[in-house]
Write a protein that holds these residues in place. Structure first.
Motif, mmCIF file in Angstrom:
data_model
loop_
_atom_site.group_PDB
_atom_site.id
_atom_site.type_symbol
_atom_site.label_atom_id
_atom_site.label_comp_id
_atom_site.label_asym_id
_atom_site.label_seq_id
_atom_site.Cartn_x
_atom_site.Cartn_y
_atom_site.Cartn_z
ATOM 1 N N GLU A 118 51.818 45.028 41.870
ATOM 2 C CA GLU A 118 51.845 43.668 42.432
ATOM 3 C C GLU A 118 50.492 42.970 42.319
ATOM 4 O O GLU A 118 50.069 42.240 43.221
ATOM 5 C CB GLU A 118 52.350 43.677 43.884
ATOM 6 C CG GLU A 118 53.808 44.085 44.004
ATOM 7 C CD GLU A 118 54.416 43.828 45.376
ATOM 8 O OE1 GLU A 118 53.951 42.914 46.096
ATOM 9 O OE2 GLU A 118 55.369 44.544 45.717
ATOM 10 N N VAL A 119 49.835 43.178 41.214
ATOM 11 C CA VAL A 119 48.640 42.391 40.903
ATOM 12 C C VAL A 119 49.150 41.043 40.398
ATOM 13 O O VAL A 119 49.727 40.953 39.318
ATOM 14 C CB VAL A 119 47.779 43.091 39.846
ATOM 15 C CG1 VAL A 119 46.520 42.286 39.568
ATOM 16 C CG2 VAL A 119 47.429 44.509 40.295
ATOM 17 N N SER A 120 48.938 40.011 41.182
ATOM 18 C CA SER A 120 49.699 38.771 40.993
ATOM 19 C C SER A 120 48.852 37.576 40.598
ATOM 20 O O SER A 120 47.650 37.518 40.879
ATOM 21 C CB SER A 120 50.451 38.430 42.294
ATOM 22 O OG SER A 120 51.288 39.497 42.681
ATOM 23 N N GLU A 121 49.504 36.632 39.949
ATOM 24 C CA GLU A 121 48.981 35.281 39.751
ATOM 25 C C GLU A 121 49.931 34.335 40.486
ATOM 26 O O GLU A 121 51.138 34.348 40.226
ATOM 27 C CB GLU A 121 48.938 34.914 38.272
ATOM 28 C CG GLU A 121 48.013 35.785 37.434
ATOM 29 C CD GLU A 121 48.132 35.464 35.944
ATOM 30 O OE1 GLU A 121 48.927 34.559 35.600
ATOM 31 O OE2 GLU A 121 47.460 36.137 35.144
ATOM 32 N N VAL A 122 49.397 33.558 41.389
ATOM 33 C CA VAL A 122 50.218 32.649 42.198
ATOM 34 C C VAL A 122 49.685 31.230 42.057
ATOM 35 O O VAL A 122 48.516 30.966 42.336
ATOM 36 C CB VAL A 122 50.212 33.062 43.688
ATOM 37 C CG1 VAL A 122 51.071 32.089 44.501
ATOM 38 C CG2 VAL A 122 50.712 34.493 43.852
ATOM 39 N N GLU A 123 50.550 30.328 41.603
ATOM 40 C CA GLU A 123 50.193 28.910 41.494
ATOM 41 C C GLU A 123 51.309 28.086 42.127
ATOM 42 O O GLU A 123 52.464 28.180 41.725
ATOM 43 C CB GLU A 123 50.012 28.502 40.034
ATOM 44 C CG GLU A 123 49.599 27.045 39.879
ATOM 45 C CD GLU A 123 49.460 26.624 38.428
ATOM 46 O OE1 GLU A 123 49.000 25.491 38.184
ATOM 47 O OE2 GLU A 123 49.813 27.424 37.541
ATOM 48 N N ASP A 141 46.135 28.219 43.978
ATOM 49 C CA ASP A 141 45.946 28.838 42.668
ATOM 50 C C ASP A 141 45.107 30.101 42.884
ATOM 51 O O ASP A 141 43.883 30.035 43.038
ATOM 52 C CB ASP A 141 45.236 27.872 41.718
ATOM 53 C CG ASP A 141 45.219 28.393 40.276
ATOM 54 O OD1 ASP A 141 45.740 29.508 40.044
ATOM 55 O OD2 ASP A 141 44.679 27.686 39.402
ATOM 56 N N VAL A 142 45.762 31.238 42.930
ATOM 57 C CA VAL A 142 45.093 32.508 43.232
ATOM 58 C C VAL A 142 45.445 33.525 42.159
ATOM 59 O O VAL A 142 46.620 33.789 41.908
ATOM 60 C CB VAL A 142 45.502 33.053 44.623
ATOM 61 C CG1 VAL A 142 44.756 34.348 44.920
ATOM 62 C CG2 VAL A 142 45.232 32.017 45.712
ATOM 63 N N ASP A 143 44.434 34.094 41.541
ATOM 64 C CA ASP A 143 44.599 35.131 40.519
ATOM 65 C C ASP A 143 43.974 36.407 41.080
ATOM 66 O O ASP A 143 42.753 36.500 41.242
ATOM 67 C CB ASP A 143 43.909 34.706 39.224
ATOM 68 C CG ASP A 143 44.240 35.623 38.056
ATOM 69 O OD1 ASP A 143 44.764 36.731 38.293
ATOM 70 O OD2 ASP A 143 43.969 35.238 36.904
ATOM 71 N N PHE A 144 44.802 37.399 41.397
ATOM 72 C CA PHE A 144 44.338 38.578 42.121
ATOM 73 C C PHE A 144 43.292 39.383 41.348
ATOM 74 O O PHE A 144 42.317 39.864 41.928
ATOM 75 C CB PHE A 144 45.518 39.495 42.446
ATOM 76 C CG PHE A 144 46.398 39.017 43.576
ATOM 77 C CD1 PHE A 144 46.383 37.704 43.998
ATOM 78 C CD2 PHE A 144 47.260 39.898 44.207
ATOM 79 C CE1 PHE A 144 47.210 37.266 45.030
ATOM 80 C CE2 PHE A 144 48.082 39.483 45.245
ATOM 81 C CZ PHE A 144 48.062 38.160 45.649
ATOM 82 N N LEU A 145 43.508 39.599 40.064
ATOM 83 C CA LEU A 145 42.662 40.538 39.328
ATOM 84 C C LEU A 145 41.192 40.121 39.297
ATOM 85 O O LEU A 145 40.314 40.959 39.594
ATOM 86 C CB LEU A 145 43.203 40.736 37.913
ATOM 87 C CG LEU A 145 42.491 41.803 37.079
ATOM 88 C CD1 LEU A 145 42.494 43.160 37.774
ATOM 89 C CD2 LEU A 145 43.131 41.910 35.696
ATOM 90 N N PRO A 146 40.844 38.876 38.948
ATOM 91 C CA PRO A 146 39.419 38.507 38.970
ATOM 92 C C PRO A 146 38.794 38.639 40.358
ATOM 93 O O PRO A 146 37.605 38.957 40.469
ATOM 94 C CB PRO A 146 39.425 37.042 38.503
ATOM 95 C CG PRO A 146 40.684 36.892 37.736
ATOM 96 C CD PRO A 146 41.682 37.778 38.412
ATOM 97 N N ILE A 147 39.592 38.409 41.404
ATOM 98 C CA ILE A 147 39.072 38.557 42.765
ATOM 99 C C ILE A 147 38.744 40.016 43.047
ATOM 100 O O ILE A 147 37.681 40.347 43.602
ATOM 101 C CB ILE A 147 40.092 38.008 43.782
ATOM 102 C CG1 ILE A 147 40.248 36.499 43.607
ATOM 103 C CG2 ILE A 147 39.662 38.337 45.211
ATOM 104 C CD1 ILE A 147 41.378 35.886 44.419
ATOM 105 N N LEU A 148 39.637 40.926 42.664
ATOM 106 C CA LEU A 148 39.374 42.356 42.816
ATOM 107 C C LEU A 148 38.147 42.774 42.012
ATOM 108 O O LEU A 148 37.291 43.527 42.499
ATOM 109 C CB LEU A 148 40.580 43.166 42.369
ATOM 110 C CG LEU A 148 41.721 43.361 43.354
ATOM 111 C CD1 LEU A 148 42.904 44.018 42.658
ATOM 112 C CD2 LEU A 148 41.279 44.209 44.548
ATOM 113 N N GLU A 149 38.065 42.315 40.775
ATOM 114 C CA GLU A 149 36.942 42.689 39.915
ATOM 115 C C GLU A 149 35.617 42.205 40.495
ATOM 116 O O GLU A 149 34.603 42.921 40.439
ATOM 117 C CB GLU A 149 37.157 42.131 38.512
ATOM 118 C CG GLU A 149 38.303 42.812 37.755
ATOM 119 C CD GLU A 149 38.599 42.170 36.429
ATOM 120 O OE1 GLU A 149 38.941 42.896 35.480
ATOM 121 O OE2 GLU A 149 38.489 40.916 36.333
#
Length: 379
Positions: A118-123, A141-149
């Motif tokens: 559930e690594v998600s992109e939500v727009e 507009d939230v992109d999970f992966l760059p936030i985790l990185e």
């Protein structure tokens, strides 16, 4: 007993530490996350231990309720009401805050390989003035992966994406001019690049999937394979998120088909090295079903103060380790694992995570202290 068939397939993978002490993978030990110190673990040249984590990080809202509304009614207001509730929950469960909690777990356990679901992109963009939604409109507009990185980098943790697979794609038709509602879901394998050498990777969408359920909404799942070398030895790692749902026997049969595909493909590819399969398998346990070790689920808004899990659907399995020994514990389920969010203290995800160490041969030791916080299963 059809609901057990999906996990029955994975018995072919030689259950990690089956029957070993109190720390079998179907009954994780109740260990304080904050008591784990990765630097207290010692290895020597003969060590063959491998530590992994599986973590469903949760999209942050009840997406199933929105999909159900889209599937079961032609009433647009019902769809908007479900969407409004999901938006509210998504905002309350603020992913940047939860990412700090997930990265804290990684920092404490220091797995070699991390399987994320559930690594998600939500727009979501909705104009102002739509009845039932925020009067000023919605702009998310939230992109999970760059936030985790970014959180990993902030803690000087050297994890990088080895392989990923795109799963659910949802862009439902809202009928609202100028509106955008988009969710894309991924499974991701990350590795500690200082300790793991990626040899090659493979990803595949399952041959059997639910497919299109509403205009713009397709429920697909897949799996990823990582071939890697650790301390010069070859290993394989699989991460997956099988289809959810138990209300319809066809969903159970679908999970069975998906699990079978993984096993048959590994065999067809000639994967004979020690292999670990992990993920949110969405099925109930075959072995030791009465044991604790539940991994799901917190409230959808993550506001509950105490975990009230009632099912075990996240697993770590292994084969090719000879007579494996090891330990396993849960993360994200004790009250002090919660994190302070913008509205209240909350859990990092609606699932618990699992961290497992699989080993064979000699060369393993744990430097214990008075807290006795790590128990290692033995044959």
């Amino acid at each position: 007993m059809k609901r057990l068939t999906a996990l029955t397939v994975f018995t072919l993978l030689a259950l990690l530490a089956a029957g070993c002490g109190d720390q079998s993978p179907l009954g994780p030990a109740e260990v304080d996350l904050d008591g784990i110190d990765a630097h207290r673990y010692g290895f020597d040249r003969r060590d063959r231990s491998v530590k992994v984590m599986t973590r469903n990080i949760y999209v942050g809202a009840d997406v199933d309720a929105v999909i159900a509304a889209l599937m079961t009614t032609d009433n647009q207001q019902d769809d908007l009401d479900a969407l409004a509730a999901a938006i509210h929950t998504f905002v309350m469960t603020d992913f940047p805050t939860r990412a700090r909690g997930i990265v804290r777990e990684i920092a404490h356990s220091r797995p070699l390989v991390v399987g994320l679901q559930e690594v998600s992109e939500v727009e979501i963009v909705i104009p102002a003035g739509i009845p039932g939604l925020h009067e000023d409109g919605v702009d998310i507009d939230v992109d999970f992966l760059p936030i985790l990185e970014a959180e990993l980098a902030a803690r000087h943790l050297h994890y990088e994406v080895a392989v990923s697979i795109e799963n659910i794609v949802a862009e439902p038709v809202t009928g609202i001019p100028g509106a955008v509602v988009r969710l894309v879901d991924y499974d991701v394998i990350m590795v500690d690049k200082r300790r793991v050498r990626v040899v090659d990777t493979f990803s595949k969408t399952f041959d059997n999937n639910v497919g299109d359920v509403a205009d713009g909404v397709s429920l697909t799942r897949g799996w990823t394979l990582l071939n890697a070398k650790i301390r010069g030895r070859p290993y394989a790692f699989v991460n997956t998120h099988l289809e959810s749902g138990h209300q319809d026997p066809r969903l159970t049969e679908l999970r069975y088909a998906q699990a079978t595909e993984i096993v048959m493909t590994l065999d067809a590819m000639g994967v004979t090295v020690p292999t670990i399969v992990m993920g949110d398998l969405n099925d109930y346990p075959v072995l030791k079903p009465g044991r604790d070790g539940y991994t799901c689920c917190h409230l959808t808004d993550l506001s509950n103060e105490v975990a009230a899990f009632d099912r075990r659907i996240d697993y770590i399995w292994a084969r090719g380790f000879g007579r494996p020994r090891g330990g396993i514990y849960r993360t994200g389920w004790l009250p002090w694992h919660r994190i302070r969010g913008p509205f209240y203290k909350m859990w990092p995800s609606d699932h618990a995570g699992l961290v497992a160490t699989v080993r064979n041969g000699w060369g393993w030791h744990v430097a214990r202290h008075q807290d006795n916080d790590v128990g290692v299963g033995s044959e």
